[in-house]
Write an enzyme that holds these catalytic residues in place. Sequence first.
Site, PDB file in Angstrom:
ATOM      1  N   HIS A 128      49.873  31.438  38.909  1.00  0.00           N
ATOM      2  CA  HIS A 128      48.426  31.601  38.719  1.00  0.00           C
ATOM      3  C   HIS A 128      47.815  30.201  38.840  1.00  0.00           C
ATOM      4  O   HIS A 128      48.475  29.200  38.539  1.00  0.00           O
ATOM      5  CB  HIS A 128      48.231  32.156  37.301  1.00  0.00           C
ATOM      6  CG  HIS A 128      46.844  32.524  36.921  1.00  0.00           C
ATOM      7  ND1 HIS A 128      45.912  31.600  36.509  1.00  0.00           N
ATOM      8  CD2 HIS A 128      46.225  33.726  36.847  1.00  0.00           C
ATOM      9  CE1 HIS A 128      44.786  32.215  36.203  1.00  0.00           C
ATOM     10  NE2 HIS A 128      44.941  33.514  36.400  1.00  0.00           N
ATOM     11  N   ASP A 199      54.652  29.535  31.643  1.00  0.00           N
ATOM     12  CA  ASP A 199      53.392  30.250  31.478  1.00  0.00           C
ATOM     13  C   ASP A 199      53.713  31.683  31.032  1.00  0.00           C
ATOM     14  O   ASP A 199      54.190  32.489  31.822  1.00  0.00           O
ATOM     15  CB  ASP A 199      52.651  30.240  32.835  1.00  0.00           C
ATOM     16  CG  ASP A 199      51.427  31.134  32.841  1.00  0.00           C
ATOM     17  OD1 ASP A 199      51.181  31.848  31.849  1.00  0.00           O
ATOM     18  OD2 ASP A 199      50.711  31.119  33.854  1.00  0.00           O
ATOM     19  N   LYS A 225      45.813  38.828  25.984  1.00  0.00           N
ATOM     20  CA  LYS A 225      46.700  39.678  26.792  1.00  0.00           C
ATOM     21  C   LYS A 225      47.777  40.315  25.922  1.00  0.00           C
ATOM     22  O   LYS A 225      48.597  41.095  26.383  1.00  0.00           O
ATOM     23  CB  LYS A 225      47.340  38.866  27.914  1.00  0.00           C
ATOM     24  CG  LYS A 225      46.271  38.299  28.853  1.00  0.00           C
ATOM     25  CD  LYS A 225      46.823  37.889  30.163  1.00  0.00           C
ATOM     26  CE  LYS A 225      45.888  36.935  30.879  1.00  0.00           C
ATOM     27  NZ  LYS A 225      45.298  37.497  32.069  1.00  0.00           N
TER      28      LYS A 225
HETATM   29  N1  PMP Z   1      48.730  32.693  33.902  1.00  0.00           N
HETATM   30  C1  PMP Z   1      48.840  33.965  34.272  1.00  0.00           C
HETATM   31  C2  PMP Z   1      50.132  34.439  34.878  1.00  0.00           C
HETATM   32  C3  PMP Z   1      47.757  34.841  34.108  1.00  0.00           C
HETATM   33  O1  PMP Z   1      47.869  36.104  34.505  1.00  0.00           O
HETATM   34  C4  PMP Z   1      46.575  34.350  33.513  1.00  0.00           C
HETATM   35  C5  PMP Z   1      45.372  35.262  33.292  1.00  0.00           C
HETATM   36  N2  PMP Z   1      45.029  36.041  34.366  1.00  0.00           N
HETATM   37  C6  PMP Z   1      46.518  33.015  33.126  1.00  0.00           C
HETATM   38  C7  PMP Z   1      47.617  32.213  33.337  1.00  0.00           C
HETATM   39  C8  PMP Z   1      45.303  32.416  32.512  1.00  0.00           C
HETATM   40  O2  PMP Z   1      45.046  32.986  31.247  1.00  0.00           O
HETATM   41  P1  PMP Z   1      43.685  32.640  30.502  1.00  0.00           P
HETATM   42  O3  PMP Z   1      42.589  32.919  31.484  1.00  0.00           O
HETATM   43  O4  PMP Z   1      43.668  33.600  29.335  1.00  0.00           O
HETATM   44  O5  PMP Z   1      43.731  31.224  30.104  1.00  0.00           O
END
Ligand code: PMP
Length: 403
Positions: A128, A199, A225
């Site tokens: 991500h 992560d 999440k």
């Molecule tokens: N890493 C992954 C694999 C994610 O799916 C996400 C959220 N879509 C994030 C990081 C970022 O999370 P946040 O926006 O809650 O900081």
Amino acid sequence: MVLLDLNSHNKHYNPEKFRSNFPAINDQSVYLDSAATALKPQAMIAATHEYYAHSTATAQRSLHHDALQVTASIDKARQYVADFIHANDNSEIIWTRGTTESINIVAQSYARTILKPNDEIIVSELEHHSNLLPWLIVAQQTGAKVIKWSSNIDELSALISSRTKIVAITQMSNVTGFCPDLATISQITHQYNAVLVVDGAQGIVHHCLDVKQLDIDFYAFSAHKLYGPTGLGVLYGKQLLLKQMSVWQGGGKMLKTASFSDFQPADLPYKFEAGTPNIAGIIGFAATLDWLRNWDVKQADRYTEQLANYTKSQLMKITDIEFYSVDNSPIISFNIKNIHHNDLAILLGEQKIAIRTGELCAQPLMQKLGCHGVIRISLMPYNNQQDVDKLIEAIQNAIAILT
Ligand code: PMP
């Protein structure tokens, strides 16, 4: 001291009972976008409401009754998180705004102070943007290099060297659902004295992990999440590393002493927690974790896997569907030939089916997959077969309109 023992209770998992804990679930709509954010259980909503309605106070500052209670609740919540991921000590748990901020703290307060020109940060192609951009930024600041890695173990062995200072990898891809072999990655990373950053944004809710057993150096996740509130996240770091890191933001309570010429940072974990914390969020998250221990999460995972297999078997009946996700994953990504992902999302939205489409904050992975976006369905233990059947019917209706 273990406050949250996930093994000690006479736990069970019943899909309908579990589902009934989520007030947002109703007969009119279907929620299949939990990888973006999970629905919230009543226990978490009630705890947050209770704080705002009856016991609003700040933490670690005032000395009146409610304030002391709030401070105690935050300490308890920190211990719950430490227990949940099997950290050694609750001082290794830092409250942040989310996974994104947690990884940025590692990049700026750890990596920036140790990286030298031509040092290397190995980052998997699955990541991500939250686990790529912080590394690109710190590479620009220090002259270090970001090295692309397919997430294949043999390739890691070939890429890693004494120049490698950090290996950054997801616990579960938000696009393909792939879960890398963290135990082997950890072993290889540490053979080269590099630091492993994981992560956990997607993985934490489906696969409880033991940061000590896996020897993970830094682990980041977001409460929202994991059935918890938005605006709250966690950074776990090994005590030794957190101690050597420079401070993150400056402000109230991250210091021991301050003058106009200098300051002395507070001890862990407060050194990284400048300003008033997300009190309502932390209290809500403690209630979430407390509620979660009533359920057999392993059984819930097996149920979700079966539901995912059912979903995929139904989707496979659609002509010209191409999957990008791995088998048995609660994350199912695909495209349907000659249909734009966003057109499908809009038509599903009109039928009250919530899914996610687009690049999913993973542009490099989209390039690798050879597409400009995907359709993503994400399942949780509160979903059921009726949800999936409604989805399939809605997709068929959309295809009839679009072709
Ligand atoms: N890493 C992954 C694999 C994610 O799916 C996400 C959220 N879509 C994030 C990081 C970022 O999370 P946040 O926006 O809650 O900081």
